[in-house]
Scaffold this active site. Structure first.
Site, PDB file in Angstrom:
ATOM      1  N   LYS A 116       0.811  -1.210   0.000  1.00 16.19           N
ATOM      2  CA  LYS A 116       0.000   0.000   0.000  1.00 16.19           C
ATOM      3  C   LYS A 116       0.849   1.268   0.000  1.00 16.19           C
ATOM      4  O   LYS A 116       0.514   2.246  -0.664  1.00 16.19           O
ATOM      5  CB  LYS A 116      -0.940  -0.009   1.209  1.00 16.19           C
ATOM      6  CG  LYS A 116      -1.985  -1.115   1.192  1.00 16.19           C
ATOM      7  CD  LYS A 116      -2.890  -1.005   2.409  1.00 16.19           C
ATOM      8  CE  LYS A 116      -3.817  -2.203   2.545  1.00 16.19           C
ATOM      9  NZ  LYS A 116      -4.754  -2.344   1.444  1.00 16.19           N
ATOM     10  N   LYS A 158      -2.802   1.388   9.124  1.00 12.95           N
ATOM     11  CA  LYS A 158      -3.085   0.299   8.196  1.00 12.95           C
ATOM     12  C   LYS A 158      -1.803  -0.445   7.846  1.00 12.95           C
ATOM     13  O   LYS A 158      -0.786   0.169   7.531  1.00 12.95           O
ATOM     14  CB  LYS A 158      -3.725   0.837   6.912  1.00 12.95           C
ATOM     15  CG  LYS A 158      -5.053   1.541   7.140  1.00 12.95           C
ATOM     16  CD  LYS A 158      -5.514   2.314   5.927  1.00 12.95           C
ATOM     17  CE  LYS A 158      -5.967   1.419   4.820  1.00 12.95           C
ATOM     18  NZ  LYS A 158      -6.568   2.208   3.704  1.00 12.95           N
ATOM     19  N   GLY A 164      -8.628  -6.840   3.655  1.00 14.62           N
ATOM     20  CA  GLY A 164      -9.728  -7.406   4.430  1.00 14.62           C
ATOM     21  C   GLY A 164      -9.842  -6.867   5.834  1.00 14.62           C
ATOM     22  O   GLY A 164     -10.446  -7.488   6.700  1.00 14.62           O
ATOM     23  N   GLY A 165      -9.240  -5.696   6.090  1.00 11.30           N
ATOM     24  CA  GLY A 165      -9.342  -5.097   7.421  1.00 11.30           C
ATOM     25  C   GLY A 165      -8.315  -5.587   8.418  1.00 11.30           C
ATOM     26  O   GLY A 165      -8.254  -5.087   9.541  1.00 11.30           O
ATOM     27  N   HIS A 234     -15.211  -4.653   6.955  1.00 10.61           N
ATOM     28  CA  HIS A 234     -14.390  -4.455   5.760  1.00 10.61           C
ATOM     29  C   HIS A 234     -14.575  -5.540   4.708  1.00 10.61           C
ATOM     30  O   HIS A 234     -13.797  -5.622   3.762  1.00 10.61           O
ATOM     31  CB  HIS A 234     -12.904  -4.332   6.129  1.00 10.61           C
ATOM     32  CG  HIS A 234     -12.636  -3.301   7.186  1.00 10.61           C
ATOM     33  ND1 HIS A 234     -12.736  -1.950   6.953  1.00 10.61           N
ATOM     34  CD2 HIS A 234     -12.294  -3.428   8.497  1.00 10.61           C
ATOM     35  CE1 HIS A 234     -12.454  -1.294   8.069  1.00 10.61           C
ATOM     36  NE2 HIS A 234     -12.189  -2.161   9.012  1.00 10.61           N
ATOM     37  N   ARG A 296      -6.465  -7.920 -10.511  1.00  8.59           N
ATOM     38  CA  ARG A 296      -7.142  -9.160 -10.907  1.00  8.59           C
ATOM     39  C   ARG A 296      -8.602  -8.830 -11.201  1.00  8.59           C
ATOM     40  O   ARG A 296      -9.057  -7.703 -11.017  1.00  8.59           O
ATOM     41  CB  ARG A 296      -7.076 -10.190  -9.775  1.00  8.59           C
ATOM     42  CG  ARG A 296      -7.623  -9.634  -8.455  1.00  8.59           C
ATOM     43  CD  ARG A 296      -7.722 -10.668  -7.375  1.00  8.59           C
ATOM     44  NE  ARG A 296      -7.950 -10.106  -6.052  1.00  8.59           N
ATOM     45  CZ  ARG A 296      -9.099  -9.663  -5.594  1.00  8.59           C
ATOM     46  NH1 ARG A 296     -10.155  -9.685  -6.370  1.00  8.59           N
ATOM     47  NH2 ARG A 296      -9.223  -9.181  -4.374  1.00  8.59           N
TER      48      ARG A 296
END
Length: 644
Positions: A116, A158, A164-165, A234, A296
């Site tokens: 990220k 994060k 997915g949280g 999430h 994807r």
């Protein structure tokens, strides 16, 4: 175009790829684990190769075995689906090194978007707006705390490798930062093996809006947006396209930003650029921020297909085979509105616990698209995601599409396992959602109302009783007498309670039922049964379980048959589980004397508890299970022996 492709996946996405490839004249090779030997995607494929054990690490994550299967079956390309190896750059390189084509982006593009922090730095350079925050290499506790002060609370911590949280914590004030940082790192270490984090400004009324992009390695187009704001922890629950309240100005700005993101990394194939949107003042073109890119095909791609008329899997195959983009941006347009609801085998009132078990009945409405990898008779395995299907609807307007979604959920019929159907139905009927007033906190705010289990009415119990006693077919008519009505008593277990139903036949076509004091008339008129003045809903019987398909389905168990099954093996010595379930309690003790009818164990299945009784007097010789055990049907729980 390829002659043969291998699909390195399972379930509904493998079936989805096979359907399109078959339509293009492409031969399909499936791979399967021990648990999937009889699965739908194996049956649909032209050829199938066994690749290992049930655990994903022993099968669907074994890249070298999958590549070897492709080579041995003459496949020229591998489609990864989503999940498993779909975003693994090492797998992409291994596929290409073997002389095969990977139907998806390059390893370089996947790596560029894999972390990220690096992805956000890259997007900033490409002119894509990002959430104000820090995503650098300095991971010192004090340094990160200072950056949070500069950004301004509340903030989000994060994990850079997250999804997915996992590894995500919201922090409201400076005094909570250190503990939240430690917690996020611990979860990130376990989930991803990477403790690095980033710190971002927390968006007060966030909406999750993503843009479908498609590239050919040189240029890209966008196929408009999807709103995925309806989430639980999430995890997406219902998705729609286009986003409610979207303006043309913002759609254009988001689409252009998504295309810049894709072209910045030379993207090839289908991808999704996810944005977090600050909706505190409505949708504004200066209030959306890059969150991440999924390199994807997405689970929710069918809603994009519904509003654009584009088959994204066909595009994937064509571009991977060397063709240019099938359409230019000005050739793409939005037609109507679409929703997708994710149907899972899960116990919603018990905290959305994943469920397993055999699907004894499965039917979808003919006026909705249902992407599914299972059929009636298949088993929901504990090894994989418990998704049963994606239910997709389309309509000329959002309001009409939402009504069609509600109707599709009401007419979807699932027997044999608990599902989230009622939860999805409650969401589709939520007043705020109907208005398009959606943000990622909607489910959390109204969770109590959304997860409350619907209560069956007495007429539902009557339908179940008529089913288990064959009274739907009036099989007892031969004994009918004009002078004295026939009577019968039926006991059912429903919603955890024993129901006692009594019926008097008042003629061949009329039955008077008493359901614990509630009166219900069942009457057959012109060959159709009315129960409680309403048409009898459909039902399905599996063993002694009856599922009544009204609303979102109610399951009942015939009580007496279970009591007989519990001690009916041979001479009554062995008490067995009559169905798969959880042993809630064992009351038998070795050496203790028991009498016929004594409760020896309690088994929980289908959200209900079932008492297993002694079939005769005797002594407990062995206790073969303990509370907390998950057992299969026929598992021995207690063995009795006769008195000496």
């Amino acid at each position: 175009m390829f002659d043969t492709i291998l699909i390195a996946n399972r379930g509904e996405i493998a079936c989805r790829v096979i359907e399109t490839a078959r339509g293009m004249g492409v031969r399909c090779v499936a791979v399967y684990s021990d648990a999937d030997a009889g699965s739908r995607h194996v049956q649909m494929a032209d050829h199938a190769v066994h690749i290992g054990g049930a655990a994903p690490s022993d099968s669907y994550l074994k890249s070298e075995v999958i590549i070897r299967a492709a080579l041995e079956t003459g496949a020229q390309a591998i489609h990864p689906g989503y999940g498993f190896l779909s975003e693994n750059p090492d797998f992409v390189e291994a596929v290409e090194a073997a002389g095969l084509v990977f139907i998806g982006p390059s390893a370089k593009a996947i790596r560029a978007m894999g972390l990220k922090d690096a992805a956000k730095a890259l997007m900033e350079k490409a002119g894509v707006p990002v959430v104000p925050g820090y995503h650098g290499k300095d991971q010192g506790d004090a340094f990160l705390s200072e950056r949070a002060d500069e950004i301004g609370y509340p903030v989000l911590i994060k994990a850079v490798a997250g999804g997915g949280g996992k590894g995500m914590r919201q922090v409201e004030k400076p005094g909570d930062f250190a503990a939240a940082l430690e917690s996020a790192r611990g979860e990130a270490r376990t989930a991803f093996g990477n403790t690095d984090v980033l710190v971002e400004k927390f968006v007060a009324k966030p909406r999750h809006i993503e843009v479908q992009v498609f590239g050919d390695g040189k240029r890209a187009v966008h196929l408009f947006e999807r709103d995925c704001s309806l989430q639980r922890r999430h995890q997406k629950v219902i998705e729609e396209a286009p986003a409610p309240g979207m303006t043309e100005e913002m759609r254009s700005a988001m689409g252009e930003a998504a295309v810049r993101a894709a072209e910045a990394i030379g993207y090839k194939g289908a991808g999704t650029v996810e944005f977090i949107v600050d909706a505190s003042e409505g949708l504004r073109s200066d209030r959306f921020y890059f969150m991440e890119m999924n390199t994807r095909l997405q689970v929710e791609h069918p809603v994009t297909e519904a509003i654009t008329g584009v088959d994204l899997v066909e595009w994937q195959l064509r571009v991977a085979a060397g063709e240019d983009l099938p359409k230019q941006q000005d050739e793409l347009a939005i037609d109507g509105h679409a929703f997708e609801a994710r149907l899972y085998a899960e116990d919603v009132p018990k905290g959305f616990l994943p469920a397993t078990g055999e699907l004894t009945y499965l039917e979808f409405p003919t006026d909705a698209r249902a992407d599914s990898g299972v059929r009636a008779g298949d088993v929901i395995s504990p090894w994989y995601d418990p998704m049963i299907a994606k239910v997709i609807v389309h309509g000329p307007t959002r309001a009409i599409a939402l009504k069609r979604l509600s109707r599709a959920l009401e007419t979807t019929k699932v027997g044999g396992t608990v599902t989230n159907l009622a939860f999805l139905g409650a969401l589709a009927g939520h007043a705020g959602f109907a208005k398009g007033d959606v943000d990622t906190g909607l489910i959390g705010r109204d969770i109590d109302a959304l997860v409350s289990a619907p209560e069956p009415e007495p007429r539902h119990a009557v339908v179940a009783a008529m089913a288990v006693t064959n009274l739907v077919d009036s099989s007892w008519e031969r004994g009918f007498s004009l002078w004295s009505p026939l009577s019968q008593t039926v006991r059912l277990l429903g919603q955890g309670e024993i129901l006692t139903l009594k019926v008097d036949a008042e003629g061949q076509n009329r039955q008077a039922w008493d359901v614990d004091g509630a009166k219900v008339i069942a009457e057959r008129i012109s060959g159709t049964w009315l129960v409680g003045d309403r048409a009898m809903p459909d039902f399905a019987i599996a063993g002694s379980t009856v599922t009544v398909f009204d609303g979102h389905g109610f399951a009942f168990e015939a009580v007496d048959p279970f009591h007989r099954v519990a001690g009916s093996h041979g001479d009554g010595n062995l008490i067995e589980a009559p169905m798969p379930g959880l042993v809630k309690a064992i009351y038998a003790e070795t050496g203790a004397s028991v009498s016929e009818g004594d409760r020896l164990a309690v088994l929980e299945a289908m959200k209900m508890e079932h008492s297993l009784l002694a079939a005769r007097d005797g002594v407990v010789a062995e206790v073969l299970a303990k509370a907390g055990d998950q057992v299969d049907s026929g598992a021995a729980l207690v063995r009795l022996e006769a008195f000496e």
